[in-house]
Design an enzyme around this catalytic site. Structure first.
Site, short mmCIF file in Angstrom:
data_model
loop_
_atom_site.label_atom_id
_atom_site.label_comp_id
_atom_site.label_asym_id
_atom_site.label_seq_id
_atom_site.Cartn_x
_atom_site.Cartn_y
_atom_site.Cartn_z
N ASP A 15 0.82 -1.20 0.00
CA ASP A 15 0.00 0.00 0.00
C ASP A 15 0.86 1.27 0.00
O ASP A 15 1.95 1.28 0.58
CB ASP A 15 -0.90 -0.01 1.25
CG ASP A 15 -2.09 0.92 1.09
OD1 ASP A 15 -2.33 1.38 -0.04
OD2 ASP A 15 -2.76 1.18 2.10
N SER A 27 -7.23 -5.38 -5.10
CA SER A 27 -8.36 -5.98 -4.38
C SER A 27 -9.64 -5.92 -5.22
O SER A 27 -9.72 -5.15 -6.19
CB SER A 27 -8.59 -5.26 -3.05
OG SER A 27 -9.13 -3.98 -3.30
N GLU A 31 1.31 -13.39 12.32
CA GLU A 31 1.86 -12.23 13.00
C GLU A 31 1.69 -11.03 12.05
O GLU A 31 1.77 -11.19 10.83
CB GLU A 31 3.35 -12.44 13.29
CG GLU A 31 3.63 -13.56 14.26
CD GLU A 31 3.12 -13.27 15.67
OE1 GLU A 31 3.19 -12.11 16.10
OE2 GLU A 31 2.64 -14.22 16.33
N HIS A 58 2.72 3.53 -8.95
CA HIS A 58 2.49 2.12 -9.28
C HIS A 58 3.71 1.54 -10.00
O HIS A 58 4.11 0.40 -9.75
CB HIS A 58 1.22 1.96 -10.12
CG HIS A 58 -0.04 2.33 -9.39
ND1 HIS A 58 -0.33 1.84 -8.14
CD2 HIS A 58 -1.08 3.15 -9.70
CE1 HIS A 58 -1.50 2.34 -7.72
NE2 HIS A 58 -1.96 3.13 -8.64
N ARG A 87 2.09 -4.89 6.39
CA ARG A 87 1.31 -3.86 5.67
C ARG A 87 2.08 -2.55 5.69
O ARG A 87 2.46 -2.05 6.75
CB ARG A 87 -0.06 -3.66 6.28
CG ARG A 87 -0.78 -2.53 5.53
CD ARG A 87 -2.24 -2.60 5.53
NE ARG A 87 -2.78 -1.61 4.59
CZ ARG A 87 -4.03 -1.57 4.21
NH1 ARG A 87 -4.87 -2.48 4.66
NH2 ARG A 87 -4.45 -0.65 3.38
N LEU A 97 -6.64 -4.97 7.71
CA LEU A 97 -6.38 -6.12 6.85
C LEU A 97 -6.94 -5.92 5.43
O LEU A 97 -6.47 -6.56 4.48
CB LEU A 97 -7.02 -7.35 7.52
CG LEU A 97 -6.49 -8.74 7.23
CD1 LEU A 97 -4.98 -8.78 7.26
CD2 LEU A 97 -7.06 -9.72 8.23
N LEU A 108 10.43 -20.94 -4.75
CA LEU A 108 9.56 -19.96 -4.09
C LEU A 108 8.22 -19.93 -4.83
O LEU A 108 8.19 -19.94 -6.05
CB LEU A 108 10.19 -18.56 -4.16
CG LEU A 108 9.33 -17.38 -3.74
CD1 LEU A 108 9.15 -17.36 -2.22
CD2 LEU A 108 9.93 -16.05 -4.19
N GLU A 128 -12.23 -4.59 -4.23
CA GLU A 128 -12.72 -3.22 -4.01
C GLU A 128 -12.00 -2.21 -4.92
O GLU A 128 -12.55 -1.17 -5.26
CB GLU A 128 -12.55 -2.82 -2.54
CG GLU A 128 -13.45 -3.57 -1.56
CD GLU A 128 -13.00 -5.00 -1.24
OE1 GLU A 128 -11.82 -5.34 -1.49
OE2 GLU A 128 -13.84 -5.78 -0.75
C1 IPE Z 1 -1.34 0.23 -3.51
O1 IPE Z 1 -1.20 1.59 -3.54
C2 IPE Z 1 -1.55 -0.39 -4.87
C3 IPE Z 1 -2.95 -0.76 -5.17
C4 IPE Z 1 -3.94 -0.82 -4.32
C5 IPE Z 1 -3.23 -1.14 -6.54
P1 IPE Z 1 -2.46 2.57 -3.52
O2 IPE Z 1 -2.85 2.88 -4.91
O3 IPE Z 1 -3.55 2.02 -2.65
O4 IPE Z 1 -1.82 3.85 -2.85
P2 IPE Z 1 -2.48 4.87 -1.83
O5 IPE Z 1 -3.09 4.08 -0.71
O6 IPE Z 1 -3.51 5.63 -2.60
O7 IPE Z 1 -1.34 5.73 -1.41
MG MG Z 2 -4.13 2.31 -0.69
#
Ligand code: IPE
Ligand code: MG
Length: 226
Positions: free
Chosen positions: A2, A47, A185, A19, A166, A173, A113, A49
């Site tokens: 994230d 995700s 953990e 990205h 995270r 989560l 892996l 979402e």
């Molecule tokens: C994580 O970074 C990558 C994806 C969810 C695809 P975000 O795009 O969620 O970055 P923030 O949370 O907006 O900074």
């Molecule tokens: Mg994000």
């Protein structure tokens, strides 16, 4: 993984730059995991979402994913990395789905892996899809066990995660591996994913090694209540 968007916004750059930088970290962390002898690395890339984001951002992420899969296949073979997608394939374009299946098939026998790429993934959705499979198979009630359900999850055959990291300071989560994380953990770091380096990964593993995992039992050697 994230914080890509915030990393870019902090620098006055378009979110797509975050990205892109994030993909570079994926390669670095995967290499580090190989070096440490880690057997399974699960990366939460997109995700269910996340489908609610603007079309333009989704397309940037899907294009990066495509390039990553095409470019990294050679490396997966060289390093004996098995690629496996976890998540809901229905929402992906046929093109991406075919590419993923190709990379999964090609790397199937690789054993150093396993990289689980959580894509179009939601933990609740994964559980619902597993329950549907149970019902479709007319499973007798007494045969519905944790083991049986685990075998129907996208992660079938893989161990539960020992450590979930995270990034970006959020402490939740977000629908990731809900079933599998029962005794994981957790480590939360404020570092944004594009800044999450090999060094911080090693530090996270070191922190993990100092955790006391009891799995609901009492510590070995402790006097038991009679
Ligand atoms: C994580 O970074 C990558 C994806 C969810 C695809 P975000 O795009 O969620 O970055 P923030 O949370 O907006 O900074
Ligand atoms: Mg994000």
């Amino acid at each position: 993984m994230d914080g890509n968007g915030r990393w870019a916004e902090l620098r006055g750059l378009p979110r797509s730059e975050g990205h892109k930088r994030g993909v570079e970290r994926v390669s670095e962390i995967t290499r580090a995991a190989c070096g440490l002898g880690i057997k399974t690395l699960s990366l939460y890339a997109f995700s269910l979402e996340n489908w609610n984001r603007p079309e333009s951002e989704i397309s940037v992420i899907m294009n990066l994913l495509e390039t990553f899969l095409i470019n990294d296949l050679d490396n997966f073979m060289k390093e004996s990395i098995r690629f496996r997608m976890i998540g809901n394939r229905d929402k992906l374009s046929a093109h991406i789905r075919d590419l993923i299946e190709h990379v999964e098939k090609t790397t199937e026998a690789n054993a150093r892996l396993v990289v689980h790429c959580a894509l179009s993934y939601g933990g609740r959705d994964e559980i619902i899809r597993a329950v549907r499979k149970l019902l479709q198979a007319d499973t007798p009630i007494e045969e519905i066990t944790e083991e049986r359900l685990a075998c129907l999850m996208d992660t079938a055959g893989a161990p539960d995660p020992d450590l979930i990291i995270r990034t970006s300071g959020e402490q939740r989560l977000s629908n990731f591996l809900l079933w599998q994380s029962a005794y994981s953990e957790f480590l939360f770091t404020s570092t944004l994913w594009p800044d999450f380096t090999r060094e911080e990964f090693l530090e996270a593993i070191y922190q993990y090694q100092m955790r006391d995992r009891r799995f609901g039992k009492v510590k070995d050697g402790k006097i038991q209540c009679s």
